[in-house]
Scaffold this motif. Structure first.
Motif, PDB file in Angstrom:
ATOM      1  N   ASN A 125      34.962   8.840 113.089  1.00  0.00           N
ATOM      2  CA  ASN A 125      36.292   9.457 112.967  1.00  0.00           C
ATOM      3  C   ASN A 125      37.021   9.538 114.317  1.00  0.00           C
ATOM      4  OD1 ASN A 125      37.941  11.408 110.882  1.00  0.00           O
ATOM      5  ND2 ASN A 125      38.138  12.137 112.979  1.00  0.00           N
ATOM      6  N   ASP A 126      36.377  10.161 115.303  1.00  0.00           N
ATOM      7  CA  ASP A 126      37.102  10.467 116.542  1.00  0.00           C
ATOM      8  C   ASP A 126      37.386   9.230 117.379  1.00  0.00           C
ATOM      9  OD1 ASP A 126      36.765  12.907 115.415  1.00  0.00           O
ATOM     10  OD2 ASP A 126      35.753  13.845 117.121  1.00  0.00           O
ATOM     11  N   ALA A 127      36.434   8.297 117.390  1.00  0.00           N
ATOM     12  CA  ALA A 127      36.683   7.047 118.124  1.00  0.00           C
ATOM     13  C   ALA A 127      37.849   6.304 117.470  1.00  0.00           C
ATOM     14  CB  ALA A 127      35.428   6.174 118.120  1.00  0.00           C
ATOM     15  N   THR A 128      37.906   6.347 116.147  1.00  0.00           N
ATOM     16  CA  THR A 128      38.987   5.672 115.421  1.00  0.00           C
ATOM     17  C   THR A 128      40.340   6.307 115.729  1.00  0.00           C
ATOM     18  OG1 THR A 128      37.461   5.071 113.644  1.00  0.00           O
ATOM     19  CG2 THR A 128      39.814   5.024 113.115  1.00  0.00           C
ATOM     20  N   VAL A 129      40.377   7.626 115.750  1.00  0.00           N
ATOM     21  CA  VAL A 129      41.650   8.325 116.000  1.00  0.00           C
ATOM     22  C   VAL A 129      42.248   7.915 117.345  1.00  0.00           C
ATOM     23  CG1 VAL A 129      42.661  10.605 116.458  1.00  0.00           C
ATOM     24  CG2 VAL A 129      41.187  10.269 114.461  1.00  0.00           C
ATOM     25  N   ASP A 151      44.746   5.661 107.131  1.00  0.00           N
ATOM     26  CA  ASP A 151      43.316   5.549 107.400  1.00  0.00           C
ATOM     27  C   ASP A 151      42.499   6.725 106.876  1.00  0.00           C
ATOM     28  OD1 ASP A 151      45.092   6.806 109.485  1.00  0.00           O
ATOM     29  OD2 ASP A 151      43.146   7.710 109.906  1.00  0.00           O
ATOM     30  N   MET A 152      43.145   7.907 106.750  1.00  0.00           N
ATOM     31  CA  MET A 152      42.484   9.125 106.264  1.00  0.00           C
ATOM     32  C   MET A 152      41.432   9.697 107.215  1.00  0.00           C
ATOM     33  SD  MET A 152      43.940  10.296 103.575  1.00  0.00           S
ATOM     34  CE  MET A 152      42.840  11.369 102.650  1.00  0.00           C
ATOM     35  N   MET A 153      41.517   9.385 108.503  1.00  0.00           N
ATOM     36  CA  MET A 153      40.652  10.077 109.476  1.00  0.00           C
ATOM     37  C   MET A 153      41.182  11.503 109.637  1.00  0.00           C
ATOM     38  SD  MET A 153      38.549   7.713 110.246  1.00  0.00           S
ATOM     39  CE  MET A 153      38.840   6.493 108.956  1.00  0.00           C
ATOM     40  N   ASP A 154      40.303  12.430 110.011  1.00  0.00           N
ATOM     41  CA  ASP A 154      40.755  13.801 110.259  1.00  0.00           C
ATOM     42  C   ASP A 154      41.402  13.897 111.637  1.00  0.00           C
ATOM     43  OD1 ASP A 154      39.775  14.664 107.837  1.00  0.00           O
ATOM     44  OD2 ASP A 154      37.798  15.172 108.665  1.00  0.00           O
ATOM     45  N   GLY A 155      42.502  14.599 111.721  1.00  0.00           N
ATOM     46  CA  GLY A 155      43.123  14.869 113.014  1.00  0.00           C
ATOM     47  C   GLY A 155      44.014  13.760 113.536  1.00  0.00           C
ATOM     48  N   TYR A 209      35.863   8.772 103.706  1.00  0.00           N
ATOM     49  CA  TYR A 209      37.121   9.235 104.314  1.00  0.00           C
ATOM     50  C   TYR A 209      38.282   9.328 103.337  1.00  0.00           C
ATOM     51  CZ  TYR A 209      37.182   4.116 105.379  1.00  0.00           C
ATOM     52  OH  TYR A 209      37.087   2.755 105.325  1.00  0.00           O
ATOM     53  N   GLN A 210      38.275   8.540 102.256  1.00  0.00           N
ATOM     54  CA  GLN A 210      39.326   8.713 101.256  1.00  0.00           C
ATOM     55  C   GLN A 210      38.894   9.788 100.256  1.00  0.00           C
ATOM     56  OE1 GLN A 210      40.060   4.707  99.768  1.00  0.00           O
ATOM     57  NE2 GLN A 210      41.106   4.114 101.661  1.00  0.00           N
ATOM     58  N   LEU A 211      39.872  10.324  99.499  1.00  0.00           N
ATOM     59  CA  LEU A 211      39.592  11.495  98.660  1.00  0.00           C
ATOM     60  C   LEU A 211      38.885  11.167  97.349  1.00  0.00           C
ATOM     61  CD1 LEU A 211      43.065  13.210  99.060  1.00  0.00           C
ATOM     62  CD2 LEU A 211      40.887  14.153  99.882  1.00  0.00           C
ATOM     63  N   ASN A 212      38.110  12.127  96.892  1.00  0.00           N
ATOM     64  CA  ASN A 212      37.461  12.044  95.584  1.00  0.00           C
ATOM     65  C   ASN A 212      38.533  12.175  94.495  1.00  0.00           C
ATOM     66  OD1 ASN A 212      36.132  12.686  93.193  1.00  0.00           O
ATOM     67  ND2 ASN A 212      34.496  13.796  94.265  1.00  0.00           N
ATOM     68  N   PRO A 213      38.620  11.200  93.581  1.00  0.00           N
ATOM     69  CA  PRO A 213      39.651  11.260  92.529  1.00  0.00           C
ATOM     70  C   PRO A 213      39.611  12.547  91.692  1.00  0.00           C
ATOM     71  CG  PRO A 213      38.706   9.080  92.603  1.00  0.00           C
ATOM     72  CD  PRO A 213      37.886   9.928  93.547  1.00  0.00           C
ATOM     73  N   ARG A 216      42.004  17.692  93.276  1.00  0.00           N
ATOM     74  CA  ARG A 216      43.413  17.978  93.560  1.00  0.00           C
ATOM     75  C   ARG A 216      43.575  19.010  94.684  1.00  0.00           C
ATOM     76  NH1 ARG A 216      46.571  19.568  88.584  1.00  0.00           N
ATOM     77  NH2 ARG A 216      45.506  21.544  88.871  1.00  0.00           N
ATOM     78  N   ARG A 217      42.751  20.054  94.647  1.00  0.00           N
ATOM     79  CA  ARG A 217      42.901  21.086  95.698  1.00  0.00           C
ATOM     80  C   ARG A 217      42.657  20.500  97.085  1.00  0.00           C
ATOM     81  NH1 ARG A 217      39.393  24.343  92.420  1.00  0.00           N
ATOM     82  NH2 ARG A 217      37.856  24.053  94.064  1.00  0.00           N
ATOM     83  N   GLU A 218      41.644  19.647  97.189  1.00  0.00           N
ATOM     84  CA  GLU A 218      41.356  19.047  98.488  1.00  0.00           C
ATOM     85  C   GLU A 218      42.531  18.176  98.946  1.00  0.00           C
ATOM     86  OE1 GLU A 218      38.026  16.330  98.602  1.00  0.00           O
ATOM     87  OE2 GLU A 218      37.874  16.452 100.798  1.00  0.00           O
ATOM     88  N   ALA A 219      43.151  17.495  97.993  1.00  0.00           N
ATOM     89  CA  ALA A 219      44.309  16.649  98.332  1.00  0.00           C
ATOM     90  C   ALA A 219      45.436  17.492  98.901  1.00  0.00           C
ATOM     91  CB  ALA A 219      44.781  15.894  97.090  1.00  0.00           C
ATOM     92  N   LEU A 220      45.689  18.637  98.273  1.00  0.00           N
ATOM     93  CA  LEU A 220      46.761  19.515  98.746  1.00  0.00           C
ATOM     94  C   LEU A 220      46.415  20.077 100.123  1.00  0.00           C
ATOM     95  CD1 LEU A 220      47.580  21.411  95.430  1.00  0.00           C
ATOM     96  CD2 LEU A 220      48.795  19.470  96.435  1.00  0.00           C
ATOM     97  N   ALA A 221      45.154  20.460 100.307  1.00  0.00           N
ATOM     98  CA  ALA A 221      44.731  21.000 101.604  1.00  0.00           C
ATOM     99  C   ALA A 221      44.926  19.956 102.701  1.00  0.00           C
ATOM    100  CB  ALA A 221      43.270  21.445 101.530  1.00  0.00           C
ATOM    101  N   ASP A 222      44.531  18.715 102.419  1.00  0.00           N
ATOM    102  CA  ASP A 222      44.690  17.641 103.412  1.00  0.00           C
ATOM    103  C   ASP A 222      46.161  17.410 103.733  1.00  0.00           C
ATOM    104  OD1 ASP A 222      42.053  17.098 103.809  1.00  0.00           O
ATOM    105  OD2 ASP A 222      42.147  15.013 103.117  1.00  0.00           O
TER     106      ASP A 222
END
Ligand code: PBG
Length: 323
Positions: A125-129, A151-155, A209-213, A216-222
């Motif tokens: 994740n961090d190297a990619t960012v 890409d859906m990396m965090d941060g 790194y991509q969301l679980n179909p 929904r709550r996780e999608a909104l949080a992201d």
């Protein structure tokens, strides 16, 4: 008078595939009517779309395998194909709003959106960012209006905003692919850009790194994290199977919401129509109206040009006829 919303050409964003060289437009087998275009053909197509009332394009580069490596190094080449495409469009069709993806998948030999960690199976994740932030600056300098981290990396949104600002690119916006699901509907796109071929599989597994179909709550949080990090607009992707996510996000944010009707959503309508099982225009128009009804402000769709043409001559939405 009683129809609650109208679709306009300005709601639509046309995704276009560009490849190097001057070969004639090359059809994408799993996406009828979609072609990989040379730079010259891209400019011609952009002019035509603009004449039809489309305001904005998303440009996706198709890279030959000799330019792919495990680190996606070509992403940081200041003369990379996508940057040349942006510079030409910026000068030759200046009125267009341009979006480019920020992710490493066109450039990595394994097809993932980032570089891999020591295990060789998961993205780092961090190297990619860090790479994505540099990539976004190159795109901003080339003249895109919005960089679109897909890409859906965090941060990554915060890092990209910081890097753009440090480079003086204060007017370059960020469209965050916030709610991007690990979807099987991306299959035809991976054919179009060759990331499936590079990886040796169309069902490249991006679930870490991509969301679980199912979520929904996780999608909104992201999405709300991306907003807090400085995103200017938020994307839900795919669109049609995730209308509930668009609708929920609409009440959580004041930012524009983009929805991406992805390659598989496009391909399934064409495939059924080719079989005589569905009416192409009626299902196409209904699918896009439904995405707008759910609350999307911008709709990325491979149908953009065909719909714009029908909007212009008043034949949108098409009435249903049994095929
Ligand atoms: C890659 C990217 C993908 C799409 C847009 N950007 C595919 C993926 O995540 O593998 C898919 C678009 C489509 O299916 O139309 N970052």
């Amino acid at each position: 008078m009683v129809q609650e919303l109208q679709l306009q050409a300005t709601d639509l964003v046309a995704p276009l595939f560009v490849h190097d060289g001057d070969a004639p437009p090359e059809p994408v087998a799993s996406m009828p009517r979609v072609h990989r275009l040379s730079l010259d053909a891209l400019v011609t197509e952009a002019r035509e779309l603009s004449r039809l009332g489309i305001r904005s394009l998303a440009i996706f580069p198709v890279m030959p395998s000799r330019l792919k490596d495990p680190n996606g190094s070509e992403a940081l080449d200041p003369d990379a194909l996508v940057l040349r495409a942006v510079r030409r469009l910026r000068t030759e069709v200046p009125s267009l709003v341009l979006f480019t993806d920020i992710a490493l998948d066109p450039y990595t030999s394994h097809g993932h959106d980032g570089v891999l960690d020591a295990s060789g199976t998961d993205v780092d994740n961090d190297a990619t960012v860090k790479i994505l932030a540099k990539m976004a600056v190159l795109h901003g300098k080339a003249g895109v209006d919005f960089v679109a981290p897909s890409d859906m990396m965090d941060g990554r949104v915060g890092a990209i905003r910081g890097a753009l600002d440090d480079a003086g690119l204060i007017h370059t916006g960020i469209l965050a692919y916030s709610a991007k699901f690990a979807s099987a509907f991306y299959g035809p796109f991976r054919d179009a850009v060759g990331s499936a071929m590079a990886a040796g599989t169309r069902s490249l597994d991006k679930r870490t790194y991509q969301l679980n179909p199912a979520n929904r709550r996780e999608a909104l949080a992201d999405a709300l994290l991306d907003e807090a990090e400085g995103a200017d607009a938020l994307m839900v992707k795919p669109a049609g199977p995730y209308l509930d996510v668009i609708l929920s996000l609409r009440s959580e944010t004041r930012l524009p919401i983009a929805a991406y009707q992805v390659s598989g959503e496009y391909a399934q309508i064409h495939a059924a129509a080719q079989n005589g099982w569905l009416d192409l225009k009626a299902t196409r128009d209904e699918s896009v109206l439904a995405i707008k009804r759910a609350g999307a402000d911008w709709i990325f769709t491979y149908f953009a040009k065909d719909i714009a043409r029908d909007l212009a001559d008043g034949s949108f939405p098409a009435a249903h006829r049994n095929p």
